[in-house]
Structures are given as structure tokens and as C-alpha cells.
Design an enzyme around this catalytic site. Structure first.
Site, PDB file in Angstrom:
ATOM      1  N   ASN A 130      70.078  22.239  85.815  1.00 56.86           N
ATOM      2  CA  ASN A 130      68.907  22.573  84.995  1.00 56.86           C
ATOM      3  C   ASN A 130      68.208  23.834  85.492  1.00 56.86           C
ATOM      4  O   ASN A 130      67.925  24.756  84.716  1.00 56.86           O
ATOM      5  CB  ASN A 130      67.939  21.392  84.961  1.00 56.86           C
ATOM      6  CG  ASN A 130      68.532  20.181  84.274  1.00 56.86           C
ATOM      7  OD1 ASN A 130      69.657  20.223  83.788  1.00 56.86           O
ATOM      8  ND2 ASN A 130      67.777  19.086  84.242  1.00 56.86           N
ATOM      9  N   THR A 175      50.686  56.900  48.650  1.00 56.67           N
ATOM     10  CA  THR A 175      50.258  55.521  48.437  1.00 56.67           C
ATOM     11  C   THR A 175      50.781  55.092  47.074  1.00 56.67           C
ATOM     12  O   THR A 175      50.737  55.863  46.117  1.00 56.67           O
ATOM     13  CB  THR A 175      48.722  55.378  48.477  1.00 56.67           C
ATOM     14  OG1 THR A 175      48.137  56.165  47.441  1.00 56.67           O
ATOM     15  CG2 THR A 175      48.165  55.828  49.823  1.00 56.67           C
ATOM     16  N   HIS A 176      51.314  53.881  47.009  1.00 59.07           N
ATOM     17  CA  HIS A 176      51.934  53.370  45.770  1.00 59.07           C
ATOM     18  C   HIS A 176      53.046  54.292  45.278  1.00 59.07           C
ATOM     19  O   HIS A 176      53.293  54.390  44.070  1.00 59.07           O
ATOM     20  CB  HIS A 176      50.880  53.170  44.673  1.00 59.07           C
ATOM     21  CG  HIS A 176      49.739  52.301  45.097  1.00 59.07           C
ATOM     22  ND1 HIS A 176      49.842  50.933  45.197  1.00 59.07           N
ATOM     23  CD2 HIS A 176      48.478  52.621  45.468  1.00 59.07           C
ATOM     24  CE1 HIS A 176      48.689  50.437  45.597  1.00 59.07           C
ATOM     25  NE2 HIS A 176      47.849  51.440  45.783  1.00 59.07           N
ATOM     26  N   SER A 297      81.124  59.635  49.822  1.00 61.44           N
ATOM     27  CA  SER A 297      81.574  58.626  48.865  1.00 61.44           C
ATOM     28  C   SER A 297      83.097  58.629  48.837  1.00 61.44           C
ATOM     29  O   SER A 297      83.728  59.678  48.973  1.00 61.44           O
ATOM     30  CB  SER A 297      81.030  58.951  47.471  1.00 61.44           C
ATOM     31  OG  SER A 297      81.720  58.211  46.476  1.00 61.44           O
ATOM     32  N   ASN A 305      75.322  60.517  51.507  1.00 62.16           N
ATOM     33  CA  ASN A 305      74.593  59.257  51.464  1.00 62.16           C
ATOM     34  C   ASN A 305      73.875  58.985  52.790  1.00 62.16           C
ATOM     35  O   ASN A 305      74.532  58.880  53.833  1.00 62.16           O
ATOM     36  CB  ASN A 305      75.562  58.095  51.191  1.00 62.16           C
ATOM     37  CG  ASN A 305      76.269  58.245  49.860  1.00 62.16           C
ATOM     38  OD1 ASN A 305      75.701  58.739  48.902  1.00 62.16           O
ATOM     39  ND2 ASN A 305      77.525  57.810  49.808  1.00 62.16           N
TER      40      ASN A 305
END
Length: 506
Positions: A130, A175-176, A297, A305
Site C-alpha cells: 500500500n 466580441t460575438h 489536402s 489547412n
């Protein structure tokens, strides 16, 4: 024919569009997972690693036993020589044995069979599987934590270096998903560095339990044998000894704490990867990644990519999944030694931490290899009317209530957009003209000038970014010194153990 053979030789590296192969570190992270294991090599590697930790603890335990006069020198010397021989042979004799009662007992039974009961039988004096398992778990976690801590430290350094280099490159904050106000790319990177430095501090805090030596706790109630956990701790690089035998064998909190800190860091990395993905879209790229950080690709020859960003996002929450799995395994176990904790829970910790190391390394490579397009960034800040908030604040300075100023500027921006006119045209409207400064500066609404003016609230203006970079460097230096101190103690413990074990084995 020669041209065709050149193309063939370069295939996979020079794709026509891309002229270099993938960065070597990134290649290891992304593609090595597809290499097949060699006849159980992965299992053998884990077994050898575990036996390595067990034997390291044994060496420290035996040195302590003979120094304390608990066991005679002769059997200790014989055991140390036998353990050294096993380590040199990659534990091959132990791997060949059946393990019906676990790795340690197979290892111990080999030593007993080789040396006899009178010698091999003293190895486990004053100890249980243990407290042994609790100790090897900390040694294993130390290795994983050390790799992660070093990777995070390196990421923070690169972020701060790039932040300083690009502190004057004006760009829009978003933002957003829309252009909001002007900042600089360096200011953005400083913000990310702030979170990463906090992550380093959290990981160091989470790893503090790894500095506590549980040896001596026995099965759960200590031992009547006068062992010296301080000495074994010194030989194994621990800072202190456990203060309670129950906690020493029951707790694997360090696994959950490390995964928790890694999970928070992973969330930060995923969010940054989301930004960088948005800023590298081909329609309006604000950043360009080096050829060795993008992929091609298989079908479309024109593609570049930024797929490493997807790997960051894909692996970022592996540590959170590991935390959930580990906590779920622990939650029904009693607070004592339990297989659900020592085995089922901890087995989730190591891959969770390795995945976080991969995420941190990939993010560092991308940040280091991302080149901002300063002209396009500034153009987006201009075209996005990002100076509009500053224009409203200038009106406030003339005594106009902010909500009124907000409405006036918003309406003027709508008119300018309809007319295809810049924000300066909106500022020329009679009800807004009072906002213009008296110095006749025609560029007062340029995003660069506005970013420089936003010196309050830890904005990009004044010396805010430079000051923040300096303070973060100071924090990073302090955390790096703490990390260096820990790794030095681990190394010094290993050197001390080697010297003590050699002397005891002589």
C-alpha cells in the site's frame, strides 16, 4: 524522367503548394499515434516503467534499513546488487514470471528465489504494497507533471516574447465574432500569457502533494519497525514525510488536482485555438502560419489547412474526461487503500496529462510560427468602425451623457455605412463634431491612435502592455525558479540514492 523522379521523391513533403514537411514536434504528436506497437511493446514499456519505480523505492528503503540498523549489511548488499542487475537487464527475469498476485510480488518472489528467504525475505521489512504503491504513484506523477510544467513554462515564454514583438501591431478585438474596439496583437497575446502563467501556478500548486513521502505508512496504520521516512524521502527527492498513515495510503488527490488544473489550461488553449482559426480563414486572414505548421489536402492542391488548431481543440478537454473518469472511480471507495483508487482511477490520469502536454506544445508551435498581417489587421479595425466607442467617450468628455453619446454615434455609424463613408465622416456630423480634439490631428480616430489612448483599465494604451509583460515575466521567473528547485531536488535525490546504494552494495 528526372523531373518525375524528383517529384516522386518529394511527395509527402513538397506538395507543390507546401514546400516543407510538418514541424517535427507536431508530427510526433499528430501522427505517432498511428504507428503500431511492436508485439506488446506498449504493455512492456509500462511494466518496465513500473518496475523501475518499484526498484528505485526498494533501493532507498534498503539503504535506510541498513543505516538504521534494522537489517544487517550483508543481505542488503546482496539485494542491492541483485536489483541493480535486474535494472540493467530491463527486468527480463521478472517479465518472464507469472504475476497472479501482481507486479510487485512477482518481482519480490524472483529476488527470494534467487537469493533465498534469508536475504530476499528482508526486502519488505516495515513496508506494505500500500505505501509502496502510493510512493510509486507519486514518482510516476512527478514524471508526467514535470513534462507538463516544462511545456507550460515554455509556452508562457513564447507568448510573452511574441507579445513584446507585436505590441504595436494594431488589430480589432472581437466580441460575438464582430470587430469591437482597437487593441494590438501583442495586447491579445499578453492576455493569453496571463492565463497560461496562472495555469502554471495552478499546476505547481496541484503538484505539491507529489513532494510528500508516504513510505512508512504500511498497509494503513504505520509500522512498529523504526523506519525513517525522512531519510527515504531525501533519497527519493521528496520534501517532507506524510503526517498521517491513513491519508498517505488512501489519498490520490494529486491525480484529480493535476487533471483539474490541466483541464482549465486545456479550456484556455481551446479558446485561443478558436480565435486563431477565425483569424486564419482564407477570406480575410489576419495571421499566416508557416508552411511547416499547416497541412495540405489529398485532393485540393491549393489548400493550406491550419489543422494543428483542430488537434488542439480536439485534445484540449481530454484531461476533463480523465478527471470525470478518475473521480467516478474514486467516489465509491472507502478512505483507505482501495484498488478503485490506486488502479482504476489513476490509470486515467496519465493519458489525460499526456494529452495536455500535446495541446500545450502544439499551441506553442502555432503561436511561435504565426505571422500577423499588420496591414490587414489595421484595415479590419478601420473597416469595422472600431473607434466608435472612443468617439462616444470623447462626447462624454464634452458633457454629453454616455447613453445619449452612444445613440448619436450609433446613428452616425449607420449613416456612414449606408454611404460607404469612414468613421471620420460620421464624426463630422454637427452633433458629434464637438468630440474632435483641439490640436487639429486628422488621425485622432485612427484605430492605432485610439488603442494608444485607451490607457486605463489595463487597456492597450500607454505603457500598460509593456508593464503587464514585465510583471508576467517576473511571475514566470518566480514560478520557473520554484519548478527548477523541485526538479533539482529530484535529481539531487537520485544522485544521493545512487551514491548511498553503491556504498551499501559494496
Amino acid at each position: 524522367m528526372e523531373e518525375a523522379s524528383t517529384v516522386s521523391a518529394a511527395r509527402g513533403v513538397d506538395t507543390g503548394r507546401l514546400r516543407t514537411g510538418l514541424n517535427a514536434e507536431a508530427h510526433r504528436i499528430v501522427y505517432d499515434q498511428y504507428l503500431p506497437p511492436v508485439d506488446g511493446a506498449e504493455h512492456c514499456g509500462g511494466l518496465i516503467e513500473e518496475l523501475g519505480f518499484i526498484s528505485e523505492v526498494d533501493r532507498a528503503h534498503l539503504v535506510m534499513l541498513v543505516e538504521r540498523g534494522i537489517v544487517d549489511a550483508a543481505p542488503v548488499a546482496a539485494l542491492l546488487r541483485a536489483i541493480d542487475a535486474l535494472r540493467a537487464d530491463g527486468f527480463a527475469p521478472v517479465q518472464a514470471r507469472p504475476m497472479p498476485r501482481g507486479v510487485y510480488l512477482a518481482y519480490e518472489s524472483h529476488l527470494v528465489a534467487e537469493l533465498g528467504d534469508d536475504v530476499g525475505g528482508v526486502l519488505h521489512t516495515g513496508r506494505s504494497r500500500n505505501d509502496l504503491n502510493a510512493t510509486t504513484a507519486r514518482l510516476r506523477a512527478r514524471r508526467h507533471a514535470g513534462s507538463l510544467l516544462e511545456a507550460v513554462r515554455h509556452l508562457a515564454t513564447v507568448l510573452l516574447d511574441r507579445a513584446a514583438a507585436y505590441r504595436t501591431v494594431t488589430m480589432p478585438a472581437y466580441t460575438h465574432g464582430q470587430p469591437a474596439v482597437p487593441i494590438t496583437y501583442g495586447h491579445y497575446l499578453t492576455g493569453v500569457a496571463s492565463a497560461v502563467v496562472r495555469g502554471l501556478r495552478d499546476l505547481l500548486d496541484a503538484a505539491r502533494e507529489l513532494d510528500v513521502n508516504p513510505l512508512g505508512a504500511g498497509a494503513v496504520g504505520g509500522t512498529s519497525v523504526p523506519v525513517d521516512p525522512v531519510r527515504t524521502g531525501e533519497l527519493l527527492g521528496f520534501a517532507t514525510a506524510a503526517r498521517n498513515s491513513v491519508d498517505a495510503v488512501a489519498s490520490r488527490d494529486f491525480g484529480l488536482r493535476l487533471l483539474s488544473a490541466a483541464g482549465v489550461l486545456g479550456v484556455v488553449a481551446a479558446r485561443v485555438a478558436r480565435d486563431l482559426t477565425f483569424w486564419t480563414v482564407e477570406e480575410n486572414p489576419l495571421l499566416r502560419l508557416a508552411d511547416d505548421l499547416v497541412g495540405s489536402s489529398s485532393m485540393m492542391p491549393q489548400k493550406r489547412n491550419p489543422f494543428l488548431l483542430e488537434h488542439i481543440q480536439g485534445r484540449a478537454t481530454a484531461s476533463l474526461g480523465a478527471f470525470t473518469a478518475a473521480a467516478s472511480a474514486m467516489v465509491t471507495a472507502p478512505y483507505t487503500n482501495a484498488i478503485a483508487v490506486t488502479g482504476d482511477a489513476l490509470r486515467h490520469v496519465w493519458p489525460g496529462m499526456r494529452a495536455t502536454v500535446d495541446v500545450v506544445v502544439l499551441l506553442r508551435l502555432v503561436v511561435a510560427g504565426a505571422e500577423p498581417d499588420a496591414h490587414r489587421m489595421l484595415r479590419r479595425a478601420v473597416d469595422g468602425y472600431t473607434s466608435a466607442t472612443y468617439l462616444a467617450e470623447r462626447l462624454v468628455a464634452t458633457g454629453v451623457p454616455f447613453r445619449t453619446a452612444h445613440h448619436l454615434v450609433g446613428r452616425a455609424v449607420a449613416d456612414a455605412l449606408e454611404a460607404g463613408a469612414p468613421l471620420a465622416a460620421a464624426a463630422a456630423a454637427p452633433e458629434i463634431a464637438a468630440a474632435a480634439p483641439d490640436d487639429g490631428d486628422a488621425n485622432w480616430l485612427s484605430p492605432t491612435a485610439v488603442a494608444a489612448a485607451c490607457a486605463y483599465g489595463a487597456g492597450p494604451g500607454g505603457d500598460s502592455t509593456e508593464r503587464a509583460i514585465g510583471e508576467l515575466h517576473g511571475e514566470l521567473d518566480a514560478l520557473s525558479a520554484e519548478l527548477t528547485g523541485r526538479t533539482r531536488r529530484w535529481a539531487e535525490g537520485a544522485a544521493l540514492l545512487d551514491a548511498a546504494a553503491r556504498a551499501a552494495a559494496a
